[in-house]
Design a protein around this motif. Structure first.
Motif: not given
Length: 476
Positions: A244-261
């Motif tokens: 998501t950004e340099e300071s976060s470990n959130g993941l965008f998987i196949r275009g989805g947002t971290p809250d969709q994981n």
């Protein structure tokens, strides 16, 4: 009259002698077959046959030899021409019957310059770095940026070979410092290769059948953040996964947002996967045994996920050894221990981690806070706010986080495995803030805020093997 007769006789005799001697020089015929013989022998034979006087340097003539010379009633001029063709000598006529023989070999230290240019035949552009060599003298040169070269040849004649990696060779000859051609156009060698298929993957990951990609936490040290192995930042290196950004470990998987994981730990969902606004991951990497990520195509049993699935298993699955670890850095301290019990039929794992910014002011932690709170001023207590002037600016929050993980594993016979898991993670941030206007000169607002984020997970999982090929898991 009587006195003049002797004088007339002398004149008549001289004329008769001269007329008989001069034709002898011009009509001299030389015959002989010479093979691999010193030049000195041939010169002595010609000098004796024609009555010549030859002047030369004996030291130089002694180094010359005749490879093959056939003379059959040859005139003097023909014999001289054949000798000059085989040896590095030149005959110069001084007067009738007298010749001087000089050397035509280059003087010691005298070199013949050879110059040229190498081009690409297809583009006519110069080829820098081409190799130009003289095999006879073992000399060589490299072309410059303009494709030019120059060699001071040690011989007056020889062969030149021009080569360049990936091109056909070219060659020519030179004589007396002159080449048959000075421009070399090299043609590229066509190379045909078959298709290349890359099937190897990083040793950090391995395929887990059709269930996605699995990763061993023992190899997570390759991607560490602030001294700790980070599961989620390692997953960001996989295709189809981005940060998501340099300071976060959130993941965008196949275009989805971290809250969709959907993130599972021992089969139980976890919703807050990071500490301190995502700067740290929420799981102790030493306590993990497997991380499995599915970027698409997962089954309906994981209905809570629309983008990606991250399934994490913790220790102990192996109940036969004692294992432990302690990790210290400037941000937090973590510890882990796994103990086999009851004759290796029961295993207990305990893991914990806590930050100490509320106890010790770490410069590293303050840098992280400055990256999170980028607007306004953040302070530990109200006194700092009162002491600050309108133009002052600072970031110094009072915060800490911790996580505790426990797991009890028991083997119930040969076909049953029961696992009970507990996880508790918490983030606590308390700060006094000061908001300034765009010029950082006037206070807009100040006050106190307290933020707490936590995870509480309790789970039970049962694994039953009905046969060697059939088994099932249930968790709750």
């Amino acid at each position: 009259m009587i006195r003049s007769r002797p004088f007339v006789g002398i004149i008549i005799g001289f004329c008769i002698f001269g007329c008989t001697w001069l034709p002898a020089q011009s009509n001299c015929r030389i015959s002989g077959n010479y093979s691999h013989i010193p030049l000195q022998v041939v010169l002595d034979s010609i000098s004796h046959s024609c009555g010549l006087t030859l002047s030369y340097d004996p030291a130089f003539i002694s180094q010359q030899s005749i490879a093959s010379l056939k003379l059959n009633q040859a005139s003097l001029s023909e014999a001289i021409a054949k000798i000059e063709a085989q040896c590095q000598v030149r005959f110069s006529k001084l007067r009738a019957g007298e010749y001087a023989i000089a050397s035509t070999a280059p003087l010691s230290g005298t070199l013949s310059p050879i110059r040229g240019t190498v081009y690409d035949a297809a583009t006519s552009s110069p080829l820098p770095g081409a190799v130009v060599s003289l095999p006879a003298t073992k000399q060589g040169a490299i072309t410059d940026a303009q494709g030019k070269f120059e060699i001071a040849a040690k011989t007056t004649s020889g062969k030149i070979i021009v080569s360049y990696l990936g091109y056909y060779r070219d060659s020519t000859t030179y004589s007396a410092g002159k080449m048959l051609k000075s421009k070399f156009s090299l043609r590229a060698i066509p190379i045909e290769i078959t298709g290349l298929l890359v099937s190897e993957e990083s040793d950090l990951i391995f395929r887990n059948g059709s269930q996605g990609i699995a990763m061993s936490p023992r190899q997570l040290d390759a991607v560490a953040v602030l001294g700790e192995p980070d599961v989620f930042r390692t997953l960001q290196w996989l295709p189809g996964v981005s940060a998501t950004e340099e300071s976060s470990n959130g993941l965008f998987i196949r275009g989805g947002t971290p809250d969709q994981n959907l993130v599972l730990i021992d089969g139980i969902p976890v919703y807050n996967t990071g500490h301190f606004f995502g700067m740290f991951h929420a799981f102790n990497a030493d306590a993990l045994t497997r991380v499995n990520i599915q970027r698409s195509g997962f089954s309906s049993e994981f209905g809570g996920a629309t983008s990606g699935l991250i399934d994490i298993d913790t220790k102990p699955r192996q109940l036969d050894s004692l294992e432990g670890a302690i990790n210290l850095n400037f941000a937090a301290t973590s510890a882990f221990i796994s103990v086999p019990l009851a004759g290796k039929k029961v295993g207990l794992m305990l893991a914990g981690r806590r930050s100490y910014n509320d106890i010790f002011r770490s410069p590293l932690y303050q840098k992280i806070a400055g990256n999170v709170f980028q607007t306004g001023s953040i302070f530990r207590d109200s006194k700092q706010v009162k002491d600050k002037k309108n133009s002052d600016y600072g970031i110094d929050p009072l915060s800490n986080f911790y996580d505790i993980h426990a797991k009890l594993t028991a083997k119930l016979g040969k076909r049953n495995l029961l696992e009970a898991s507990f996880y508790n993670g918490s983030d606590n941030v308390r700060y006094y803030f000061l908001l300034l206007d765009s010029n950082n000169s006037n206070r807009i607002r100040s006050g106190e805020e307290y933020l707490k984020l936590s995870n509480h997970v309790v789970g039970l999982r049962w694994h039953h093997a009905m046969s060697k090929d059939i088994s099932f898991n249930t968790a709750g």
